[in-house]
Scaffold this active site. Structure first.
Site, PDB file in Angstrom:
ATOM      1  N   GLU A  49       0.912  -1.126  -0.058  1.00  0.00           N
ATOM      2  CA  GLU A  49       0.102   0.114  -0.143  1.00  0.00           C
ATOM      3  C   GLU A  49       0.762   1.414  -0.126  1.00  0.00           C
ATOM      4  OE1 GLU A  49      -3.881  -0.024   2.222  1.00  0.00           O
ATOM      5  OE2 GLU A  49      -3.016  -1.880   3.001  1.00  0.00           O
ATOM      6  N   THR A  54      -0.554   2.200  -8.259  1.00  0.00           N
ATOM      7  CA  THR A  54      -1.512   3.565  -8.356  1.00  0.00           C
ATOM      8  C   THR A  54      -0.610   4.198  -9.388  1.00  0.00           C
ATOM      9  OG1 THR A  54      -2.388   3.501  -6.145  1.00  0.00           O
ATOM     10  CG2 THR A  54      -2.524   5.499  -7.526  1.00  0.00           C
ATOM     11  N   ASP A 206       5.850  -3.796 -11.934  1.00  0.00           N
ATOM     12  CA  ASP A 206       4.963  -3.534 -10.786  1.00  0.00           C
ATOM     13  C   ASP A 206       4.877  -4.910  -9.961  1.00  0.00           C
ATOM     14  OD1 ASP A 206       3.494  -2.415  -8.687  1.00  0.00           O
ATOM     15  OD2 ASP A 206       1.523  -2.729  -9.882  1.00  0.00           O
ATOM     16  N   GLN A 210       3.702  -6.885  -0.025  1.00  0.00           N
ATOM     17  CA  GLN A 210       3.389  -7.536   1.198  1.00  0.00           C
ATOM     18  C   GLN A 210       4.740  -8.318   1.488  1.00  0.00           C
ATOM     19  OE1 GLN A 210       0.976  -7.366  -0.759  1.00  0.00           O
ATOM     20  NE2 GLN A 210      -0.119  -5.515   0.725  1.00  0.00           N
TER      21      GLN A 210
END
Lengths: 358, 545
Positions: A49, A54, A206, A210
């Protein structure tokens, strides 16, 4: 055939990785021939995150790939609505967890449905727009939202709830902003190539952020020409998704340390992007920044520039091996199209000049 | 009994010839007996349509029965079937199949040929065969509701108790040994209780959700639902010994149903034998028959037809059962929830029963029907309509609900993803793409969890341990990207190693499976946008739904 063992360490995999929009280029992962090669591989790294995907989506968008077309975005209706449901579920669950009752009886009714039976197809019905919005505005839910650092919630929550009237309609076509704002946890590794002039191609990779995903990064480390490391400025009050008892900043610093000091990257230009600047500025207006950093001057905690400066120092202190002149630090707001475009352009220029220098 | 006093007093009884409509004797090729059609024992000659219709109905009915039996077996774990109880459904099928078979066979082989004693038995037995399943279903629904009320109250009380106890135990770290003993105790309880328990557990969990929303909070889900189980087990351990629970459990058991069936049919056979005896005595003293036209009820070498009295007897028997149904139906109204639409079903069935019994009674009084159209389209079919409708409404429909619900839950939980993963071709497409994207672990874990549900009880524990060691252990090559994997690992590991027997719950990995599916969203979208073949498959699937 049932027991074919597929390992993520499969070296073969790299050659098949071209399943993304520019995938028909045959000379795929052959980056090892340093100098005058035509392809520059840039890794987007960072903890979960931090905004890698994005930015990836933004780059796709301003290169006219994928989500530019209505047809492509229609495919994502389900994902946007899934986000709405997950946000709603997480909020309702949080009210339980934090012992904050949902106040209005009809909203409690809605909450029950969300937990038990609501699915994305139901959201075609405009009546859900009102019901979900009413739930969102419920004092209990709002109170849980104010305490969102205590549980896992997407950054896009507020945005999605404020746009329910569009989303809950059978005519809904996601806008580019909707798609950019939607959170889908990236798993594994994906890439995309596009022309950057001079007959060169930029290959952007990309990855999932985690802990378990990070073990997969290594597969790309020796073919890399530049690393863009993202970290979220607004995570200073949050704990990890994969481990609820672990502070995100600590994790980001650790990951950054491992990556930036990796011997494979000594000669590679390295960009550190402090992402989510927009959220960060909003957050420090209401939350104490210094509470989380004992070394930070409390008097400055409402000044974003000072806070970012402090964070920069914190990260740069982690660099022990990598030459500092090939490290560039920038701030970013990846959900902002113009800002992303500008920052990415700068990053590209930085990488290209570094390449020329060699 | 008024039946005995109302003798059949048709003036034509002795001549016989004019009782049947003349047209039946002039059917020629359309008559079953051709040009030599005669009347024996007041049985008119059938038209050829009678056996044709009867065989058609019988074939259709057999198909229904096969589908019903297969469906009940197939969906035996679905709530719709469980709520109605598979044994009930099968007995319903058996009872109604007997009626239909006897009646249709009589029309197929011919009324003049079908042994009379079989027919007279069927007159006595049809009403209970038709009505008993319905009555028993209401009884069961009502008492199940009573039982659940008691259990739910108990669970609620002991849940609070357990949560306190649990936290204490956790501190002392003596949690697992106590649990073992209790798990062991309950799972050794009698079989049918377990089934009730499951149903009841689901219901009481729902109730708890409403009051405390215990399973809502994700991070609490494991400890809380375990707590619930535990509380439930605690309760059932003590409750099984209470008397009222024992009675309720007996009423709800298979033994009870089978017993009621045997008693009811025994009773009706006895009534048949007594009435037959009375009939014989009357025949010997006054030369008159009560229920059949001039043939003994015990005759096995010729066929026979019923008099109006026979019709009245059947209808009054049916009336008795319909009243019984009403009594229990009123009780059913106190059952608050109607999750499985059993109440609606009950209302529909009673209305149909009344209409059919009435129409059967009325047709039996109209001469044109009895002596003419009955031999073309037997009005006995009106009575057959009920067993057919009953199977449709209370067996086939629930099975269809179950199929639909299962389908819906697939689309609900995993969108189209689970369907695509079950399809061999798309499964390999997805797995191959995931492998190349370095994330096959979610698909592999999903598959392993699905397989885990299929393997025998004996190996389940071993496989469960293998699953957690492959996918949940920190830093294992196939570790899943899910929140708090190592905490989950330790929880499940403690649970599994603490198990004394092989009773590993099938839903052990359900939340992990869901997490895998959620993780796959990303890979799924990526594959869709990069592989046209896959995208088309997904689209055709969406259209098909």
């Amino acid at each position: 055939m049932g027991n074919i063992v597929v390992s993520p360490h499969d070296k073969e995999g790299q050659h098949h990785m071209m399943a993304t929009p520019t995938s028909n280029n045959p000379n795929g992962g052959s980056a090892a021939t340093a100098k005058n090669k035509s392809e520059i591989t840039v890794l987007l790294l960072g903890a979960g995150e931090s905004g890698k995907s994005t930015l990836f989506k933004q780059v796709q968008f301003f290169h006219g790939v994928g989500i530019t077309h209505d047809q492509e975005r229609i495919e994502l209706i389900e994902i946007v609505r899934l986000n709405v449901l997950e946000n709603a579920k997480n909020l309702v669950a949080a009210t339980q967890h934090l012992n904050i009752p949902i106040e209005q009886p009809e909203n409690r009714e809605t909450a029950k449905l969300i937990i038990n039976s609501l699915n994305t197809n139901d959201l075609e019905d405009p009546s859900w727009s009102k019901r979900l919005y009413s739930l969102w505005k419920d004092a209990g839910i709002q109170k849980a939202y104010e305490n969102r650092e205590k549980f896992q919630l997407y950054d896009s929550t507020e945005y999605l709830f404020e746009n329910l009237d569009r989303i809950c309609s059978d005519k809904y076509v996601p806008t580019v902003v909707d798609v950019i704002r939607t959170r889908t946890k990236t798993i594994g590794i994906t890439d995309m190539k596009f022309d950057v002039g001079d007959g060169k191609q930029l290959r952007l990779v990309d990855v999932g952020g985690q802990r378990n995903e990070r073990r997969k990064w290594i597969h790309f480390f020796n073919t890399v020409d530049a690393v863009v490391f993202l970290t979220s400025l607004s995570e200073f009050d949050l704990n990890l998704y994969e481990d609820n008892g672990y502070w995100r900043v600590k994790e980001s610093l650790r990951v950054f340390n491992e990556v930036v000091n990796n011997a494979l990257f000594y000669k590679v230009p390295f960009v550190l992007l402090f992402n989510k600047r927009d959220l960060f500025e909003k957050k420090i207006a209401t939350k104490s920044f210094s509470k989380y950093f004992s070394g930070f001057n409390e008097a400055e905690e409402k000044n974003p520039v000072a806070c970012i400066e402090y964070m920069t120092k914190l990260f740069l202190n982690e660099i022990t091996e990598h030459p500092l002149d090939t490290v560039s630090v920038k701030t970013l707001s990846a959900i902002d199209h113009d800002n992303s475009k500008q920052v990415f352009e700068e990053v590209k220029q930085f990488i290209m000049t570094q390449q020329h220098r060699e | 009994m008024s039946l005995l006093s109302s003798y059949e007093t048709s003036p034509n009884i002795t001549t016989g010839q004019s009782i049947c409509d003349k047209r039946l004797l002039e059917l020629g090729q359309l008559s079953r007996e051709g040009y030599n059609a005669t009347i024996t024992n007041n049985i008119c000659p059938d038209s050829i349509f009678t056996p044709i219709f009867a065989s058609g109905i019988l074939i259709f009915y057999i198909v229904l029965v096969c589908f019903g039996v297969f469906g009940v077996y197939w969906k035996r774990n679905s709530g719709h079937v469980k709520a109605r109880h598979a044994t009930f459904m099968i007995l319903t099928i058996v009872a109604s199949f007997m009626c239909v078979l006897l009646t249709c066979l009589r029309y197929i082989v011919g009324r003049k040929v079908m042994p009379c004693f079989l027919y007279s038995i069927s007159i006595f037995i049809t009403p209970p065969a038709i009505c008993l399943p319905t009555v028993l279903r209401y009884v069961r629904t009502f008492f199940l509701y009573r039982l659940n009320l008691k259990k739910a109250a108990n669970v609620r009380a002991s849940k609070e108790f357990y949560i306190q106890k649990n936290t204490e135990l956790e501190k002392e770290e003596v949690k697992s040994p106590t649990r073992d003993v209790q798990v062991d105790l309950t799972f050794n309880n009698e079989e049918n209780n377990k089934e009730n328990n499951e149903l009841n557990k689901a219901q009481s969990e729902q109730e708890l959700n409403i009051t405390s929303n215990s399973s809502v909070e994700k991070s609490d889900i494991d400890s809380n639902s375990e707590g619930l189980d535990q509380a439930y087990l605690d309760y059932s351990e003590s409750a099984m010994f209470s008397k009222s629970f024992k009675i309720l459990n007996f009423i709800l058991s298979n033994k009870f149903i089978v017993l009621v069936y045997i008693l009811a049919f025994g009773f009706h056979l006895a009534v048949w034998a007594i009435f037959g005896g009375v009939d014989e005595i009357l025949w010997n003293t006054s030369g008159k028959r009560i229920f059949l036209w001039s043939v003994s009820m015990f005759q096995f070498d010729t066929g026979c037809v019923t008099t109006t009295n026979g019709v009245i007897l059947m209808v009054s028997e049916a009336a008795f059962y319909i009243i019984l149904e009403f009594v229990f139906f009123i009780l059913l109204f106190f059952v608050d929830r109607d999750t499985w639409s059993i109440k609606i079903e009950a209302i529909v069935m009673i209305i149909i029963q009344i209409i059919l019994a009435a129409s059967f009674l009325i047709s039996g009084q109209i001469e044109v029907i009895r002596f003419f159209t009955d031999y073309i389209v037997p009005y006995g079919f009106a009575a057959l309509l009920y067993p057919i409708l009953e199977i449709l409404i209370s067996v086939i429909l629930p099975v269809i609900y179950a199929i639909r619900q299962d389908r819906k839950s697939i689309t609900h939980e995993g969108n189209q993803m689970e369907i695509l993963l079950r399809n061999r071709e798309t499964f390999w497409l997805i797995l191959d793409y995931a492998r190349r994207s370095y994330c096959p672990e979610n698909i592999l874990a999903y598959k392993d969890i699905e397989n885990f549900k299929k393997i025998s009880k004996k190996n389940r524990k071993q496989v469960a341990l293998k699953i957690i060691n492959t996918y949940l252990v920190h830093d294992s090559p196939l570790e899943l990207n899910i929140p708090n994997a190592s905490t989950r690992y330790h929880e499940i590991n403690t649970f599994l190693t603490g198990l004394v027997d092989d009773n590993v719950p099938l839903d052990l990995f359900d939340d992990i499976k869901l997490a895998c599916l959620t993780n796959m969203t990303d890979i799924f979208e990526r594959l869709k946008s990069s592989n046209l073949e896959f995208k088309q498959k997904v689209e055709s699937l969406n259209k098909g739904q």
